[in-house]
Design an enzyme around this catalytic site. Sequence first.
Site, PDB file in Angstrom:
ATOM      1  N   ASP A 172     -13.562  -2.701  -4.380  1.00  0.00           N
ATOM      2  CA  ASP A 172     -14.090  -3.387  -5.675  1.00  0.00           C
ATOM      3  C   ASP A 172     -15.127  -4.472  -5.207  1.00  0.00           C
ATOM      4  O   ASP A 172     -15.223  -4.500  -3.932  1.00  0.00           O
ATOM      5  CB  ASP A 172     -12.836  -4.159  -6.154  1.00  0.00           C
ATOM      6  N   CYS A 188      26.653   6.793  12.173  1.00  0.00           N
ATOM      7  CA  CYS A 188      27.514   5.763  11.525  1.00  0.00           C
ATOM      8  C   CYS A 188      26.771   5.048  10.256  1.00  0.00           C
ATOM      9  O   CYS A 188      27.439   5.083   9.254  1.00  0.00           O
ATOM     10  CB  CYS A 188      27.683   4.666  12.352  1.00  0.00           C
TER      11      CYS A 188
END
Length: 770
Positions: free
Chosen positions: A443, A27
């Site tokens: 970092d 559907c």
Amino acid sequence: MTQAATPIEVATEPLELNISGMTCAACAARIERKLNKLDGVHAVVNFATERAVVHGIEPAGAAEAIRVVEKAGYGAAVREADDDVWSARAAETRISSLRRRLAVATILTIPLCDLTILLALVPGWRFPDWELVCVLLAIPIVAWAAWPFHRATLRGLARGSLSMDTLVSLGSLASFGWAVVTLVIGSSGPGYWLGFGVTPQGADAIYLDVAAGMITFQLGGRYFEARSRRRAGDVLNALASLAVREVRVLREGLEHIVPVGELRVGETFVVRPGERLAADGTVLDGASGIDTSPMTGESVPVEVRAGSEVIGGTVNLTGRLEIRAEAVGPKGRLAQMAALAEEAQRRKARIQTLADRVSQYFIPAVIVVAILVMISWLLLGAAPRDAFGTGVAVLIIACPCALGLATPTALMVGVGRGGQLGILIKGQDALEASGAIDTVVFDKTGTLTTGAMRVAGLEPLGSTDAELLRWAGAVESGSEHTIAKAIAEAARAALGDLPRASRFAALPGLGAWGEVDGAAVTVGGPRLFAHEGLAVPSEAVAAVERFHTQGATAVLVAVDAVVRGVIALTDEVKPSAATAVERLGSLGLHSILLTGDAEAPARAAAAATGIEDVVSGVLPAEKAEAIARLQAQGHRVAMVGDGINDAAALATAELGLAMVRGTDIAMKSADIILVRDDLGSVVDAILLSRRTLRTIRLNLVWAFGYNIAAIPIAALGLLNPLIAAAAMALSSVLVVSNSLRLRNFEPASRDYSRRVVEYGVGETMAREAV
């Protein structure tokens, strides 16, 4: 990192539609095809969330999109972000309808099955017109209870398409029709195989219980599937439910309760104990404990006071707070988190696209195979009833309902659970990447460390401490970098007001430049001075080396091209960093520190966390190149960062994780956003992503394997149609239930950490006792 999250780029916001009436993935695929036929439109329809996201259409054109959906035989309405009553009502209506039909079907199927099987096995117990009684019991089941399947089939056939409902409808009608025909014309053939024996001759009503049982099992499967999908959606929508409707705004010294939409940036609002914060802001007055668990998953309350930053959606526990609103409505962190969770559902995984395509062609193929199997059995001399039963079993067992639910339900629950724990997974590509990474790159400043840098030492050269701070503080006042903020704050604390630097220029990754009282002032690291060709005297070089040896970051200050001093800054490693690195290692992941800082302070931070490999002194653009080099060596890389200078590296890595305290650019470049200021969330994000991916794969293996194995078994006549109907319904429920297990995911960090968060100027933002 995969960058194909959005198939096309458009200038307008996408149109979101709630869709009703979908019963299977076919559907959703049908509606998607219809919408994509509109000029310039790209639509994605999600069966699990029952929504369509339509790009390339103006809001004024929503009526056209709705018309297309309704013409395809489904319901549609524009989704309102703050009020989703329509979809909730549609879901409740569907569940109520399924419940009623299931109750009637069950009440009638139980005596029907008892009668047909009992009387089929014991001819002496058969009473006159027993077959008619069985037919009368079966009619309401096949006609009314099964009407949703018949209606969907008729709707699809009218438009030249098939769905999984077609298989159920055809199977039930064929079984019912066969039983009625044989009862009318009579049959003298042998009995029927029930899976545990063969019935005596004359048990022609036996397929009535096949038809009734098939419908009952399917209704039961759909009912529990619908309830499970709603619970999964509740997990996904948990973030959005944290938003408040009204807020106490302080105006002219009086509290006024107004709709939250009327709250403006800069206004002061009041939060009493037990109330939820309406917006992000800064505490102006009061002290209290804040429960952040709905947003971050942290169980320990956060103590806040004047100057503390707070976020909307959290709960005030003890004291009255006056808060200045700084991010309201869609700008707030809660709204952005909810939007990201929604965005994750808009994306369709590559494997889900394949599953939708398979479902599209699989259903007509199953019908053809069922007919061929029946014909083959007839040609081999089987009795018509045996051939028919085998064909019906193939028709029923092959329904690929589970295939359409395998990916979206797991993704829905996984993303929702992550949102509850402060882990925002943007989409399927993040899950796929998490299962393949072998290296995690961190970092340093603001990620591995607290980012709360402070001035730890001064080395003036031909100047005083006050002059050195005055020059550097004036220039750095114009920068948002953590080092610049630390220098500016130290200068203001020592000197008060600072002169304003003119002609300010930031040099990313290097430093800053400006004019102070007519003098050209340069502030930055040794690389900036080498880049600008500025001479650095031996005294300054010695000071820099001494500070680096101590694990500090050294910043040079030059006035009119003459170095006038060195400033040392230190930053604390987050207490959660070492444990996070250790746990990543236990998962087989190698950690690397990547920073623009100098070698000595970078090594000091790495040593404190247990990281052995360090890449230091890299410019922002070089961070992405460093990630690319690792990838060229065959590594699959995850990058953890928080700043603008990390954005390119986050985008380059296979998996980007951004800390929420970072910049918008960094978060837009990441695949996963971490709300908790705790590196343990990196481990939790990878674990949750991997578990969600594992659940998706298990669902798909089951869905594909079930169909592949079941069709040959049914075709060989070894599967009774009634058993086939039960097995097919059970497969869908199993897939959804397996996905719901993700709701029980608990973060690993919760086992070993308890955080005590303190806010204050110049203090560490987060302290953790392990």
